[in-house]
Design a protein around this motif. Structure first.
Motif, PDB file in Angstrom:
ATOM      1  N   TRP A 205      -6.452   5.080  -8.888  1.00  8.58           N
ATOM      2  CA  TRP A 205      -6.329   6.199  -7.758  1.00  8.58           C
ATOM      3  C   TRP A 205      -5.798   7.586  -8.335  1.00  8.58           C
ATOM      4  O   TRP A 205      -6.394   8.702  -8.136  1.00  8.58           O
ATOM      5  CB  TRP A 205      -5.434   5.907  -6.583  1.00  8.58           C
TER       6      TRP A 205
ATOM      7  N   THR B 211      -2.414   8.064   2.273  1.00  9.49           N
ATOM      8  CA  THR B 211      -1.951   6.877   2.634  1.00  9.49           C
ATOM      9  C   THR B 211      -3.034   5.815   2.229  1.00  9.49           C
ATOM     10  O   THR B 211      -4.089   6.052   1.989  1.00  9.49           O
ATOM     11  CB  THR B 211      -1.771   6.808   4.196  1.00  9.49           C
ATOM     12  N   GLY B 212      -2.393   4.634   2.347  1.00  8.48           N
ATOM     13  CA  GLY B 212      -3.108   3.317   2.062  1.00  8.48           C
ATOM     14  C   GLY B 212      -3.494   3.327   0.562  1.00  8.48           C
ATOM     15  O   GLY B 212      -4.823   2.912   0.421  1.00  8.48           O
TER      16      GLY B 212
ATOM     17  N   HIS C  83       0.818  -1.109   0.096  1.00  9.59           N
ATOM     18  CA  HIS C  83       0.162  -0.023   0.128  1.00  9.59           C
ATOM     19  C   HIS C  83       0.866   1.281  -0.018  1.00  9.59           C
ATOM     20  O   HIS C  83       2.042   1.282   0.658  1.00  9.59           O
ATOM     21  CB  HIS C  83      -0.805  -0.126   1.127  1.00  9.59           C
TER      22      HIS C  83
ATOM     23  N   ALA D 205      -3.900   2.064  -3.008  1.00  5.68           N
ATOM     24  CA  ALA D 205      -3.663   0.695  -3.775  1.00  5.68           C
ATOM     25  C   ALA D 205      -5.103   0.451  -4.583  1.00  5.68           C
ATOM     26  O   ALA D 205      -6.332   0.255  -3.947  1.00  5.68           O
ATOM     27  CB  ALA D 205      -3.515  -0.419  -2.908  1.00  5.68           C
TER      28      ALA D 205
ATOM     29  N   GLN E 236       0.133  -0.049 -10.029  1.00  2.00           N
ATOM     30  CA  GLN E 236      -0.685  -0.238  -9.046  1.00  2.00           C
ATOM     31  C   GLN E 236      -1.687   0.886  -8.495  1.00  2.00           C
ATOM     32  O   GLN E 236      -2.543   0.596  -7.528  1.00  2.00           O
ATOM     33  CB  GLN E 236       0.055  -0.861  -7.966  1.00  2.00           C
ATOM     34  N   VAL E 237      -1.668   2.047  -8.793  1.00  2.00           N
ATOM     35  CA  VAL E 237      -2.140   3.331  -8.261  1.00  2.00           C
ATOM     36  C   VAL E 237      -2.810   4.053  -9.619  1.00  2.00           C
ATOM     37  O   VAL E 237      -3.189   5.311  -9.114  1.00  2.00           O
ATOM     38  CB  VAL E 237      -1.487   3.922  -7.468  1.00  2.00           C
TER      39      VAL E 237
ATOM     40  N   PRO F  30      -6.715  -3.995  -3.395  1.00  2.00           N
ATOM     41  CA  PRO F  30      -6.439  -3.896  -1.905  1.00  2.00           C
ATOM     42  C   PRO F  30      -5.497  -5.013  -1.225  1.00  2.00           C
ATOM     43  O   PRO F  30      -4.661  -4.730  -0.614  1.00  2.00           O
ATOM     44  CB  PRO F  30      -7.728  -4.008  -1.273  1.00  2.00           C
TER      45      PRO F  30
END
Ligand SMILES: O=C(O)C(=O)C[C@]1(C(=O)O)C=C[C@@H](O)C=C1
Length: 302
Positions: free
Chosen positions: A112, A160-161, A84, A163, A108-109, A166
């Motif tokens: 986001w 933060t966190g 993460h 990903a 991976q992001v 998950p």
């Protein structure tokens, strides 16, 4: 205490893996995966910690290519980390125009970033921590980095966190020069790389040798043999340990079919998953069958 090179700089996920894999050793960061492997081959490090595969983005190709070429190295242990990310920026940044990270991290992001920083252009850095260093230097506005990176680089934490998946995880290897192998645990992984011949069925023959012995694969990757367009090496990971009769038998068969096969290690699995055992393919079945052949050869049985 020995010296272990890891894919750095300080604050990478690889450093965290190295701290678990070589807790009593002196760790030192190097800029690239290739430099970590070279440090071991030159005798400047007793071992190297590098990432090998990610559950979202797949193989870390620099590690695979680096293991297939030059002097052999052997994986003696592995670590699995949940991945993460934190998004880090500087206090003076008002609008994030550029966001840097390792390509695996950016992949991976991506969702986001599209949802939260749609205006930002992504820039590739050599590692997540190298991206944090570049943000600190003012080269980019934000970095997608490991949460521990802020302990090394005093940046502002934007999120933060982070990903998209998950349960994302990355697997890391501790590599050493060939030497004494650890004993089997029943929850082991063996890795090889084979340059299968360019003819019909060559890869299928190798895989069939494993399937016939009831050996479950855990990964299969192909990488081009550079300079030979259309020719590939196959990285095959499977359950079991070279000291087990069925695995030794399978490796001998692979070597018989393909003399360009390199052993890359047998070590305990970080997830502790026990090897699958098919009916008639337990190690004792191989031992019993070999004993029977020996008895027949001695003329004791028919
Ligand atoms: O850049 C880092 O922090 C690394 O340790 C490399 C790496 C990778 O190669 O996949 C490790 C874990 C994350 O998946 C992102 C990057």
């Amino acid at each position: 205490m020995s010296r272990i090179a890891y894919f750095g700089p300080q604050g990478t996920f690889t450093e965290q893996a190295a701290r678990r894999l070589a807790a009593d050793d002196e760790l030192f960061p190097v800029e690239t995966i290739s430099a970590a492997l070279t440090a071991v081959r030159k005798g400047e490090a007793a071992g190297a910690c590098v990432p090998v595969e990610n559950s979202v983005e797949g193989a870390v190709t620099a590690t695979l290519d680096g293991l297939a070429e030059d002097a052999p190295l052997v994986a003696v242990a592995e670590e699995l980390l949940a991945v993460h990310f934190s998004v880090l920026t500087r206090d003076d940044v008002e609008t994030v125009g550029t966001v840097a990270s390792h390509p695996h991290a950016l992949a991976q992001v991506s969702q986001w970033l599209a949802a939260n920083l749609p205006q930002a252009r992504t820039v590739v850095a050599s590692s997540t921590a190298a991206a944090a260093v570049a943000v600190q230097r003012g080269e980019y506005d934000a970095a997608v980095a490991a949460p521990v990176a802020v302990e090394h680089y005093p940046l502002r934490v934007l999120a933060t966190g982070v990903a998209d998946v998950p349960d994302a995880r990355t697997r890391f290897l501790l590599l050493r020069p060939p030497g004494t192998l650890a004993e089997p645990t029943g929850c082991d992984r063996t890795s090889i790389v084979a340059a299968a011949a360019n003819r019909t069925g060559a890869l299928a023959e190798l895989l069939t040798e494993l399937a016939f012995r009831g050996i479950n694969l855990t990964r299969l990757d192909a990488r081009p043999i550079k300079g030979n367009f259309g020719l590939y090496r196959f990285f095959i990971d499977f359950e079991g340990h070279i000291f087990e009769p069925r695995i030794g038998d399978a490796l001998a068969a692979l070597r018989r079919r393909c003399n360009n096969v390199r052993f890359l290690g047998s070590h305990p699995r970080a997830d502790g998953v026990a090897a699958t055992v098919e009916q008639g393919a337990a190690n004792q079945d191989f031992v019993n069958a070999a004993d029977w052949v020996a008895a027949v050869r001695r003329g004791e049985l028919a």
